[in-house]
Enzyme design. Sequence first.
Site, PDB file in Angstrom:
ATOM      1  N   HIS A 194       0.827  -1.001   0.003  1.00  0.00           N
ATOM      2  CA  HIS A 194       0.102  -0.016   0.111  1.00  0.00           C
ATOM      3  C   HIS A 194       1.023   1.290   0.061  1.00  0.00           C
ATOM      4  CE1 HIS A 194      -4.082   1.691   0.442  1.00  0.00           C
ATOM      5  NE2 HIS A 194      -3.218   2.804   0.670  1.00  0.00           N
ATOM      6  N   ALA A 195       0.652   2.209  -0.835  1.00  0.00           N
ATOM      7  CA  ALA A 195       1.421   3.343  -1.131  1.00  0.00           C
ATOM      8  C   ALA A 195       1.506   4.231   0.120  1.00  0.00           C
ATOM      9  CB  ALA A 195       0.883   3.927  -2.209  1.00  0.00           C
ATOM     10  N   HIS A 244      -0.278  11.946  -5.799  1.00  0.00           N
ATOM     11  CA  HIS A 244      -0.735  12.157  -4.565  1.00  0.00           C
ATOM     12  C   HIS A 244       0.396  11.776  -3.225  1.00  0.00           C
ATOM     13  CE1 HIS A 244      -3.473  10.886  -1.040  1.00  0.00           C
ATOM     14  NE2 HIS A 244      -2.547  10.195  -0.629  1.00  0.00           N
ATOM     15  N   GLU A 245       1.275  11.035  -3.459  1.00  0.00           N
ATOM     16  CA  GLU A 245       2.385  10.441  -2.694  1.00  0.00           C
ATOM     17  C   GLU A 245       3.242  11.664  -2.761  1.00  0.00           C
ATOM     18  OE1 GLU A 245       2.191   8.534  -0.746  1.00  0.00           O
ATOM     19  OE2 GLU A 245       0.248   7.401  -1.378  1.00  0.00           O
ATOM     20  N   HIS A 292       2.697  14.278  -0.453  1.00  0.00           N
ATOM     21  CA  HIS A 292       3.034  14.285   0.939  1.00  0.00           C
ATOM     22  C   HIS A 292       4.475  14.888   1.040  1.00  0.00           C
ATOM     23  CE1 HIS A 292      -0.661  12.168   2.333  1.00  0.00           C
ATOM     24  NE2 HIS A 292      -0.247  11.184   1.567  1.00  0.00           N
ATOM     25  N   GLU A 306      -3.486  14.735   2.607  1.00  0.00           N
ATOM     26  CA  GLU A 306      -4.100  13.639   1.801  1.00  0.00           C
ATOM     27  C   GLU A 306      -4.590  14.524   0.401  1.00  0.00           C
ATOM     28  OE1 GLU A 306      -3.382  10.851   2.115  1.00  0.00           O
ATOM     29  OE2 GLU A 306      -2.677  10.739   4.119  1.00  0.00           O
ATOM     30  N   HIS A 344      -6.452   0.241   6.120  1.00  0.00           N
ATOM     31  CA  HIS A 344      -6.393   1.153   6.869  1.00  0.00           C
ATOM     32  C   HIS A 344      -6.716   0.722   8.315  1.00  0.00           C
ATOM     33  CE1 HIS A 344      -5.914   3.418   3.139  1.00  0.00           C
ATOM     34  NE2 HIS A 344      -5.604   4.122   3.589  1.00  0.00           N
ATOM     35  N   TYR A 352      -9.486  11.124   4.390  1.00  0.00           N
ATOM     36  CA  TYR A 352      -9.310  10.961   3.117  1.00  0.00           C
ATOM     37  C   TYR A 352     -10.935  11.520   2.737  1.00  0.00           C
ATOM     38  CZ  TYR A 352      -5.616   7.740   3.759  1.00  0.00           C
ATOM     39  OH  TYR A 352      -4.219   7.244   3.806  1.00  0.00           O
TER      40      TYR A 352
HETATM   41  O1  X8Z Z   1      -4.206   5.371   1.272  1.00  0.00           O
HETATM   42  C1  X8Z Z   1      -4.079   6.099   0.345  1.00  0.00           C
HETATM   43  C2  X8Z Z   1      -2.926   6.515  -0.195  1.00  0.00           C
HETATM   44  C3  X8Z Z   1      -1.679   6.687   0.718  1.00  0.00           C
HETATM   45  S1  X8Z Z   1      -2.152   7.668   2.043  1.00  0.00           S
HETATM   46  C4  X8Z Z   1      -2.449   5.651  -1.377  1.00  0.00           C
HETATM   47  N1  X8Z Z   1      -5.387   6.414   0.028  1.00  0.00           N
HETATM   48  C5  X8Z Z   1      -6.757   6.067   0.506  1.00  0.00           C
HETATM   49  C6  X8Z Z   1      -7.060   4.547   0.149  1.00  0.00           C
HETATM   50  O2  X8Z Z   1      -6.197   4.025  -0.733  1.00  0.00           O
HETATM   51  O3  X8Z Z   1      -7.698   3.794   0.715  1.00  0.00           O
HETATM   52  C7  X8Z Z   1      -5.572   7.566  -1.072  1.00  0.00           C
HETATM   53  C8  X8Z Z   1      -7.169   7.551  -1.404  1.00  0.00           C
HETATM   54  C9  X8Z Z   1      -7.673   6.828  -0.135  1.00  0.00           C
HETATM   55 ZN    ZN Z   2      -1.876   9.860   1.238  1.00  0.00          ZN
END
Ligand code: X8Z
Ligand code: ZN
Length: 617
Positions: A355-356, A385-386, A389, A414, A516, A526
Amino acid sequence: MMKSLVSGLALAVSMLAMPALAAPAAAATPEAPAAAPAATPADVDAWLASADKAMAEQTVKSGHVQWVYQTYVNDDTAGIVADSDAAGTLLQVAQAKQAAAFAKVPGLSPETLRRLTMIRTGITTPAPSTPGAAEEFSSLQAHIQGIYATGHATRGGVSISGHEVENAMITDRNPDELKEMWLSWHDSVGAPMKADYARMVAISNAGARELGYSDTGALWRGNYDMTPDEFAAMTEKVWGQVRPLYQQLHCYVRGKLNAKYGDAVQAKTGPIRADLLGNMWAQEWGGIYDIVAPKGAGDIGYDLTDLLKAKGYDPIRMVKTGEQFYTSLGFAPLPKTFWERSQFTKPRDREVVCHASAWDIDNKDDLRVKMCLEVNATDFSTVHHELGHNFYQRAYSIQPLRLYEESANDGFHEAIGDTMALSITPDYLVKLNLLDPAKVPGPDKDIGLLLRQAMDKVAFLPFGLMIDRWRWGVFDGSITPATYEKAWNDMRLRYQGIVPPGPRGADAFDPGAKYHVAASVPYTRYFLARILQFQFYEAACKQAGWKGPLHRCSFYGNRKVGANLDAMLKMGASRPWPEALKVFTGTREMDGGAMLRYFAPLSAWLKKQNEGQDCGW
Ligand code: X8Z
Ligand code: ZN
């Protein structure tokens, strides 16, 4: 939780681990001394200064450990990270308690009081001072994160990794396979976590109560320069603004899925089957744009994934292109170490957290991303997105206090990169030499462009909200382990209008099949970011003097926008977030209006398409 050591996801993990403040001498002592009755405002300020220094040191250490764990997941590194996290939690809790005690000292300045509150709410998953509690929590956390990182699903009976199944959900159009992937992922990843998760909830709630909060959810809501109740009300109000747009989109998409798959797979009325939306969690639906694109107006004429592939892009080139967006605004290029130390693609020989995430290891310039990039449109946007950050982290590193080296609120962190990604317009793709100028879609394709965006941006809104609505209920006890699964499915239905593709057994724990939840990363950020990014984007386009339809604006290369943005980013968390918002947008209010204005033509169009339909579920 530590603030920006790592942001986003990884942040999450370290959040629970990171020590906050501690006077160096007290660093190893879980029981911080209570405020001496005679403590003066000067004593408090002195403590804050030394504690800040200790926090800065601790976050650097923890960052290195987290990095090694997340880029090399095995039993050994899980043990090391659990130890590091436990030490961090003990320290943070001690600091948070001390901060709570000091808050009672008479005569403190508003600034000092704010700093004390930030320390108190700066921990994501506290543990109580009971001996062994922090260690138990950390080892449970490492265990369930390991289950997620090494999780598998099946497709046609063949085992595939989490990374593979995520990508397969985007492109697969076989409803039986989709269902198999969805059920096998949720059964094999979520279910085994349930008991550990319940235990973690109990531990962190006990910790939150020691810090003076009713439960962990109240602690999470307390981190926004307003009371927990005010924060909940603010999110509810914004959701109320944008919900009608979501309902229109839901109605339209359901009709298209029914036309594609037939009544037996997707009925004309009621909720949508969760596995048909091009994403394991039905959180972003852009993957199935081909299914919902209206004839003519929906033919955008290009597909970004195809363009990237046709021009021979590789992961590094995608990141370089993302970086170039930021440098075009006047930001300095990323450091050499970024390119040397980041993980851009999935290693072949070991387990990693795919997960990024974006990292700021040393609070100076050791910036990194950790991704498992593939060449496609989704990952191109995730790169932006990254990097958002990383550029934020670098901008606020000028703050004199570690405590302020964080975004204005976590939604800001975010939102920055996503704001840039909104500028990936057809004209911008021409500038990149990705799109042939003759292929730029004309104004007759505006609906298609907007619908493609809405499939990701609008579809996400209820998901962005419901994850923490569920966790708030779990933490406050209104949802118990016996009702975890039912409450989750009820909320998925109520907010998103979706249902699982098959029956969920008594042991199921579908929330754990989302990163998450397994990693204890708060998620409302988010939702906030989806709203904020349109506020930022609209403001940037105004500053750039853009006159056309909002969604056609790209502020690429605009130094004035870059300078204004930098002014907000640099503030970090030094001032309450409404002030930071005002610096860039002129308003102090979080508001769904900008998003509604962006999608206004689509909203009118959707209403027309849905005429006569039995919308809702
Ligand atoms: O988790 C993320 C990013 C890293 S902070 C890739 N996001 C959420 C997800 O993937 O659930 C971005 C959008 C929502
Ligand atoms: Zn992020």
